[in-house]
Design a protein around this motif. Structure first.
Motif, short mmCIF file in Angstrom:
data_model
loop_
_atom_site.label_atom_id
_atom_site.label_comp_id
_atom_site.label_asym_id
_atom_site.label_seq_id
_atom_site.Cartn_x
_atom_site.Cartn_y
_atom_site.Cartn_z
N ALA A 24 9.68 -3.02 6.39
CA ALA A 24 8.85 -2.91 5.19
C ALA A 24 8.51 -1.45 4.89
O ALA A 24 8.45 -1.04 3.72
CB ALA A 24 7.58 -3.73 5.35
N ILE A 25 8.28 -0.65 5.93
CA ILE A 25 7.87 0.75 5.73
C ILE A 25 8.98 1.58 5.08
O ILE A 25 8.76 2.18 4.03
CB ILE A 25 7.42 1.37 7.07
N PRO A 26 10.20 1.65 5.63
CA PRO A 26 11.25 2.43 4.96
C PRO A 26 11.62 1.87 3.59
O PRO A 26 11.95 2.62 2.67
CB PRO A 26 12.44 2.37 5.93
N LEU A 27 11.56 0.54 3.43
CA LEU A 27 11.88 -0.07 2.13
C LEU A 27 10.87 0.38 1.06
O LEU A 27 11.26 0.70 -0.07
CB LEU A 27 11.86 -1.59 2.25
N ALA A 28 9.59 0.44 1.43
CA ALA A 28 8.56 0.87 0.48
C ALA A 28 8.79 2.32 0.07
O ALA A 28 8.70 2.65 -1.12
CB ALA A 28 7.18 0.71 1.11
N MET A 43 0.82 -1.21 0.00
CA MET A 43 0.00 0.00 0.00
C MET A 43 0.86 1.26 0.00
O MET A 43 0.53 2.25 -0.66
CB MET A 43 -0.96 -0.01 1.19
N LEU A 44 1.97 1.25 0.73
CA LEU A 44 2.85 2.41 0.74
C LEU A 44 3.58 2.55 -0.59
O LEU A 44 3.78 3.67 -1.08
CB LEU A 44 3.85 2.31 1.89
N LEU A 84 11.62 3.95 0.14
CA LEU A 84 12.88 4.00 -0.62
C LEU A 84 12.66 3.60 -2.07
O LEU A 84 13.08 4.31 -3.00
CB LEU A 84 13.92 3.09 0.04
N LEU A 85 12.01 2.48 -2.29
CA LEU A 85 11.77 1.99 -3.65
C LEU A 85 10.86 2.93 -4.43
O LEU A 85 11.08 3.19 -5.61
CB LEU A 85 11.16 0.58 -3.60
N ARG A 86 9.85 3.47 -3.73
CA ARG A 86 8.93 4.39 -4.40
C ARG A 86 9.62 5.72 -4.71
O ARG A 86 9.45 6.30 -5.78
CB ARG A 86 7.70 4.63 -3.54
#
Length: 307
Positions: free
Chosen positions: A170-174, A52-53, A176-178
């Protein structure tokens, strides 16, 4: 009245159906609830948050405003909870269970479709709800784990447990990738879709399994106190905070609505995973989901008077 029946038909009945299926499965097959809770904590929940993020479009200014609202409203809610618990003289385990049943609310599978219903799929209000969902996913995996373990083990072992939770990565990774527009390979994304689609069903079945295995010694008035704080005091504090911060319009309405939803499944998953008042937690979420038919409808009606 149409809101009442829509919430009942679209939210409460489907939730209760899945819970009932879990209770029947528990009676029929004696399912292992610890395994189910681990699936939710380590696979389904972090996958949903990440997806979702990663797919959301959130501006920096909206992010800052929503985070400020979230922390102020949460601080005020915690003060009310602490005063209530001192009056009731709860023991350590029950204090953390009560606190979790009020501050962790159903910001995903209840609040997101509710937001779409009330605001007719508005992208701006949905971005606000996704930020709330992010914080409501992060809190149980950090503070929530600390609260149910602080009175039972050392700080070091509690921190080790917290840093083993995939959601906090999962939150910082999302983001970062976005932020760098890094695409996810198609085979991995398809697998991610499969996992996120299973989150709601697995979490609700887990709750049903817990309820199906209980002796059903109803914990009154504690459950009613939890529901009162979550469903009535929560949105009242939300209204006061948007006034205090000078937030108005659609953002104010979306934030108030986000604070009116029932107790999160995370409170049950924490209670089951760490054996901390699981019967109270299960009863609190079931009762709050049912009572929310009336309280959420009332909040939706009152939103029309906010400009």
């Amino acid at each position: 009245m149409s809101y009442f029946f829509h919430i009942l038909y679209s939210n409460v009945i489907p939730l209760c159906t899945m819970i009932l299926i879990g209770a029947v499965l528990r009676r029929a097959f004696d399912l292992d609830i610890k395994t189910l809770s681990k699936l939710n904590f380590y696979i389904f929940s972090p996958a949903l948050v990440f997806k979702m993020l990663y797919e959301s479009i959130i501006s920096g200014s909206v992010l800052m405003q929503v985070l400020l609202y979230f922390f102020v409203s949460m601080a005020l809610l915690v003060v009310v909870i602490e005063i209530t618990m001192r009056i009731r003289r709860y023991k350590a385990g029950m204090r953390s269970a009560m606190r979790n049943s009020v501050i962790f609310y159903n910001s995903a599978n209840y609040a997101i479709p509710l937001n779409q219903l009330v605001f007719v799929g508005d992208a701006f209000t949905m971005s606000i709800q996704i930020i709330i969902m992010m914080m409501q996913s992060l809190l149980p995996n950090t503070y929530g784990i600390y609260s149910v373990n602080a009175h039972k083990g050392s700080l070091r072992s509690t921190l080790r447990t917290i840093f083993s939770m995939p959601t906090i990565y999962a939150i910082p990774l999302a983001f970062l990738l976005r932020g760098f527009a890094i695409p996810i390979p198609q085979p991995i994304y398809i697998s991610l879709d499969y996992v996120t689609d299973a989150f709601i069903a697995t979490a609700l079945i887990t709750l049903g399994v817990q309820l199906g295995g209980m002796k059903w010694k109803i914990k009154f008035p504690d459950v009613l106190i939890s529901n009162f704080l979550r469903l009535l005091i929560g949105p009242i504090i939300g209204f006061l905070v948007v006034l205090m911060l000078g937030i108005d319009g659609l953002m104010a309405k979306a934030l108030i609505l986000s604070s009116a939803v029932p107790t999160s499944l995370n409170s049950v998953l924490l209670a089951v995973e760490f054996d901390n008042e699981p019967e109270f937690a299960s009863q609190a979420i079931l009762a709050s989901t049912i009572f929310s038919i009336f309280t959420v409808t009332m909040v939706i009606y009152l939103l029309q008077f906010i400009e």
